[in-house]
Write a protein that holds these residues in place. Structure first.
Motif, PDB file in Angstrom:
ATOM      1  N   ASP A   1      46.654  18.842  53.048  1.00 38.95           N
ATOM      2  CA  ASP A   1      47.751  19.744  53.375  1.00 38.95           C
ATOM      3  C   ASP A   1      47.795  20.805  52.279  1.00 38.95           C
TER       4      ASP A   1
ATOM      5  N   LYS B   1      47.569  31.556  47.270  1.00 38.74           N
ATOM      6  CA  LYS B   1      47.561  32.090  48.627  1.00 38.74           C
ATOM      7  C   LYS B   1      47.725  33.601  48.589  1.00 38.74           C
TER       8      LYS B   1
ATOM      9  N   THR C   1      49.820  23.367  51.972  1.00 34.82           N
ATOM     10  CA  THR C   1      51.098  24.064  51.806  1.00 34.82           C
ATOM     11  C   THR C   1      51.281  24.485  50.350  1.00 34.82           C
ATOM     12  N   ASP C   2      50.944  23.561  49.445  1.00 34.73           N
ATOM     13  CA  ASP C   2      50.882  23.877  48.016  1.00 34.73           C
ATOM     14  C   ASP C   2      49.401  24.028  47.653  1.00 34.73           C
TER      15      ASP C   2
ATOM     16  N   THR D   1      48.249  24.862  57.436  1.00 28.20           N
ATOM     17  CA  THR D   1      49.097  24.794  56.247  1.00 28.20           C
ATOM     18  C   THR D   1      48.778  25.892  55.225  1.00 28.20           C
TER      19      THR D   1
END
Length: 347
Positions: free
Chosen positions: A317, A18, A319-320, A346
């Motif tokens: 998702d 990210k 997020t990771d 996410t």
């Protein structure tokens, strides 16, 4: 220059990370979009892994994008803040070559600007939909019907239009026997469209484990391809190949009726060959199509709204970021029913 939070591949085959990446600046003819969902296309994997050509890194993939308008330029007339919109495989074209003038921007002879892994005509690198935001010229933004599932509509922007336009061009409809070769991300959309168009629809596959899915989507039969090559000769008007597998082209051509067409939208990794006698003895054609025009994509989305057609999806998702890497491996292993979609909230 503004930035947006993104999922980034910094080098070929690198794990996703990210970070903040440049966001195209607003202009009078541009629309700012808050991305809600972004589909994972197999072509994302090919490009992140440099399997087609040398990529532009760092890369933010994604060309199956849906979201909401957050700002419009002063010259924008078709959209307002809050509209549900989509962005597909390209975000600009020259507008002056004969395909562009004819409304076939996907075949722009100058070379259209791909949504990612390309450059805008002003030299800026294009970054795609694995991100929070994107800014796109008004002409290349699509209206997404409000009555269809938003997340499941994301794959329509590539997988959907890639099969819709050839089915329409080759006149799939009542009285036509259409075979969809492969029941994956593209193939399952093709089955839904061919059925909705009124065609007698069949699926050609290599394993019976998707037979019930095909019938649930409206296909009359799920046929094992190698068996059908013997039992269904001189049978189909259209065979739409959605796979990337090496093919026995002559055997497939033998399944076509006189005047039939084998239409390729999947891209095998090696050259395919055929005997010209397979064509000339039956007025048969081998053809291909590449995604869809802006007009055709909007028509496809409207058709989906009328017939309540969306992709079958699995949500990711992010997020990771490792979840994207894991999804890629499952796509390569044909272990998804039938399209992954990233929840941009996410990222």
């Amino acid at each position: 220059m503004p930035n947006t939070r993104s999922l980034i591949s910094k080098t070929p085959s690198a794990k996703f990370e990210k970070g903040d990446m440049p966001l195209r600046a607003m202009a009078p003819d541009r629309v700012a979009i808050s991305i809600k969902f972004s589909g994972i296309c197999h072509s994302d994997i090919h490009q992140v892994r440099d399997e087609w050509s040398e990529g532009i890194f760092p890369m933010v993939p994604g060309h199956e994008i849906v979201g909401e308008v957050t700002e419009v330029g002063s010259a924008v007339t078709k959209f307002k803040v809050g509209d549900r919109v989509g962005v597909g495989t390209f975000v600009d074209s020259c507008g002056t070559c004969y395909p562009c003038i004819a409304g076939r921007e996907n075949y722009c002879r100058t070379g259209n600007t791909q949504t990612y892994n390309g450059k805008h005509y002003d030299g800026e690198v294009a970054y795609g939909g694995y991100a929070k935001d994107i800014v796109v010229k008004e002409h290349f933004v699509l209206k997404v019907p409000t009555n269809i599932d938003f997340a499941a509509s994301a794959p329509l922007l590539c997988a959907g239009v890639t099969v819709y336009e050839p089915l329409k061009h080759w006149k799939a409809g009542p009285g036509m026997k259409v075979a969809i070769l492969g029941l994956g991300g593209l193939g399952h959309m093709a089955v839904k469209f061919a059925v909705a168009m009124g065609a007698e629809t069949y699926v050609l596959g290599h394993s019976p484990n998707k037979a019930q899915d095909a019938k649930d989507m409206g296909a009359l039969e799920y046929l094992i391809t190698v068996d059908a090559m013997e039992t269904h000769k001189d049978f189909f008007d259209i065979i739409l190949n959605t796979t990337s597998a090496d093919l026995d082209v002559d055997a497939l051509l033998a399944m076509l009726m006189v005047g039939g067409s084998l239409v390729n939208v999947g891209l095998p990794g090696t050259d395919q060959s055929y005997n010209p006698f397979s064509l000339v003895t039956g007025l048969k054609s081998i053809a291909g199509a590449n995604t869809g025009s802006i007009h055709g994509t909007q028509e496809m989305l409207d058709f989906c709204g009328e017939h309540n057609i969306v992709s079958i999806i699995e949500m990711v998702d992010a997020t990771d970021p490792a979840a994207i890497d894991a999804a890629y491996e499952r796509v390569v292993g044909s272990d998804v029913k039938y399209r992954f979609v990233i929840d941009a909230a996410t990222i």
